[in-house]
Structures are given as C-alpha cells and as structure tokens.
Motif scaffolding. Structure first.
Motif, PDB file in Angstrom:
ATOM      1  N   TYR A  33      20.677  15.903  44.934  1.00  0.00           N
ATOM      2  CA  TYR A  33      22.093  16.142  45.105  1.00  0.00           C
ATOM      3  C   TYR A  33      22.814  14.828  45.441  1.00  0.00           C
ATOM      4  O   TYR A  33      22.222  13.909  46.008  1.00  0.00           O
ATOM      5  N   LEU A  34      24.079  14.787  45.106  1.00  0.00           N
ATOM      6  CA  LEU A  34      24.931  13.695  45.552  1.00  0.00           C
ATOM      7  C   LEU A  34      26.191  14.322  46.120  1.00  0.00           C
ATOM      8  O   LEU A  34      27.033  14.827  45.371  1.00  0.00           O
ATOM      9  N   GLN A  35      26.279  14.335  47.445  1.00  0.00           N
ATOM     10  CA  GLN A  35      27.479  14.811  48.113  1.00  0.00           C
ATOM     11  C   GLN A  35      28.462  13.653  48.177  1.00  0.00           C
ATOM     12  O   GLN A  35      28.154  12.607  48.768  1.00  0.00           O
ATOM     13  N   GLY A  71      28.007  19.793  38.261  1.00  0.00           N
ATOM     14  CA  GLY A  71      28.847  19.646  39.444  1.00  0.00           C
ATOM     15  C   GLY A  71      30.020  18.703  39.325  1.00  0.00           C
ATOM     16  O   GLY A  71      30.780  18.554  40.270  1.00  0.00           O
ATOM     17  N   ARG A  73      30.090  17.873  44.913  1.00  0.00           N
ATOM     18  CA  ARG A  73      28.644  17.728  45.011  1.00  0.00           C
ATOM     19  C   ARG A  73      28.047  17.824  43.618  1.00  0.00           C
ATOM     20  O   ARG A  73      28.260  18.813  42.903  1.00  0.00           O
ATOM     21  N   SER A  87      20.435  13.494  48.517  1.00  0.00           N
ATOM     22  CA  SER A  87      19.427  14.319  49.178  1.00  0.00           C
ATOM     23  C   SER A  87      18.608  15.043  48.112  1.00  0.00           C
ATOM     24  O   SER A  87      18.917  14.962  46.916  1.00  0.00           O
ATOM     25  N   SER A  99      24.567  17.869  41.238  1.00  0.00           N
ATOM     26  CA  SER A  99      23.164  18.278  41.290  1.00  0.00           C
ATOM     27  C   SER A  99      22.442  17.753  40.066  1.00  0.00           C
ATOM     28  O   SER A  99      23.040  17.621  38.993  1.00  0.00           O
ATOM     29  N   PHE A 111      29.127   8.804  50.380  1.00  0.00           N
ATOM     30  CA  PHE A 111      28.231   9.598  49.543  1.00  0.00           C
ATOM     31  C   PHE A 111      26.896   9.783  50.259  1.00  0.00           C
ATOM     32  O   PHE A 111      26.434   8.883  50.974  1.00  0.00           O
ATOM     33  N   THR A 112      26.282  10.932  50.017  1.00  0.00           N
ATOM     34  CA  THR A 112      24.955  11.205  50.569  1.00  0.00           C
ATOM     35  C   THR A 112      24.064  11.758  49.471  1.00  0.00           C
ATOM     36  O   THR A 112      24.415  12.757  48.833  1.00  0.00           O
ATOM     37  N   SER A 166      36.208  16.306  47.984  1.00  0.00           N
ATOM     38  CA  SER A 166      34.747  16.185  47.908  1.00  0.00           C
ATOM     39  C   SER A 166      34.226  16.896  46.674  1.00  0.00           C
ATOM     40  O   SER A 166      34.847  17.847  46.176  1.00  0.00           O
ATOM     41  N   ASN A 188      32.084  12.506  49.365  1.00  0.00           N
ATOM     42  CA  ASN A 188      33.223  12.797  50.228  1.00  0.00           C
ATOM     43  C   ASN A 188      34.254  11.681  50.139  1.00  0.00           C
ATOM     44  O   ASN A 188      33.943  10.561  49.729  1.00  0.00           O
ATOM     45  N   TRP A 210      21.195   8.165  41.152  1.00  0.00           N
ATOM     46  CA  TRP A 210      22.477   8.416  40.489  1.00  0.00           C
ATOM     47  C   TRP A 210      23.061   7.086  40.049  1.00  0.00           C
ATOM     48  O   TRP A 210      23.080   6.121  40.809  1.00  0.00           O
TER      49      TRP A 210
END
Length: 124
Positions: free
Chosen positions: A77-79, A8, A19, A68, A21, A65-66, A17, A81, A33
C-alpha cells in the motif's frame, strides 16, 4: 513471472489523501512505488523490503506518504496524505527479486516486474 496490479488512483484536491494498492501474484524481495510524468524519468517514491518491513522514502514524500504491506506480504500500500499538485503523476508498482544496495532502489532498471500504473491527479 510476477504479475502486479495497482488500484486506488484518482483525482483529488490539494491536501487530500489517497491510498494506492498493489497486489503481486507472488511474494518478492522488494516492492516499490515509482511515479512518472510525460517526458520525465520514472522516479522512485518509496520501497519496502518484504521480509523485514524496512522502508525508504524519497525526500519529496517523506513524512507525507507511508508504504506498508499486508501479512502475506503480497499486497503493498501507499498511503498518501497532504497531497500536493506536484504529486500528480502516473504511479507504478514495481517488484525486485534480489537485493538492492544503497540508492539503487531509486532506479527503475533494477526492477524486473511492473504494474500498468494508476493515475493520481491533485488539483490546487
């Protein structure tokens, strides 16, 4: 032996943004991460406790960052933004098989397993 595979990364403009994985070959206690630039220490970005879903973030990425996980809890995951040029780094997935206490999550030495890394480049 847990195997981790990231994906990703890429090159984007500031404000965009991405994301990331990370898929693990089996479930672990924590997944995190990290990021690292040449000549610098590996920096903890975010961590998730797979059993409870509890998350912790570095101050530099909080609210942008989020982290999940999926239901089987083997993919993380690391979203990311509102990316900034200072987010440019090689991002690594890490897994710990035992409990971590306090701020120990920030330190790479407490993680037994690592992915190969995925590059994120943010241009201004």
């Amino acid at each position: 032996q847990v195997q981790l595979q990231e994906s990703g990364g890429g090159s984007v403009q500031a404000g965009a943004s991405l994301r990331l994985s990370c898929t693990a070959s089996e479930r672990t206690y924590y997944m995190a991460w990290f990021r690292q630039n040449p000549g610098k220490e590996r920096e903890g970005v975010a961590i998730i406790r797979t059993g409870t879903g509890r998350t912790v973030y570095a101050d530099s990425v909080k609210d942008r960052f989020t982290i999940s996980q999926d239901t089987p809890k083997t993919t993380m995951y690391l979203q990311m933004n509102t990316l900034k040029p200072e987010d440019t780094s090689m991002y690594f997935c890490a897994a710990a098989t035992g409990p971590l206490y306090g701020d120990s999550w920030r330190f790479s030495k407490f993680y037994a397993y690592w992915g190969q890394g995925t590059q994120v480049t943010v241009s201004s």
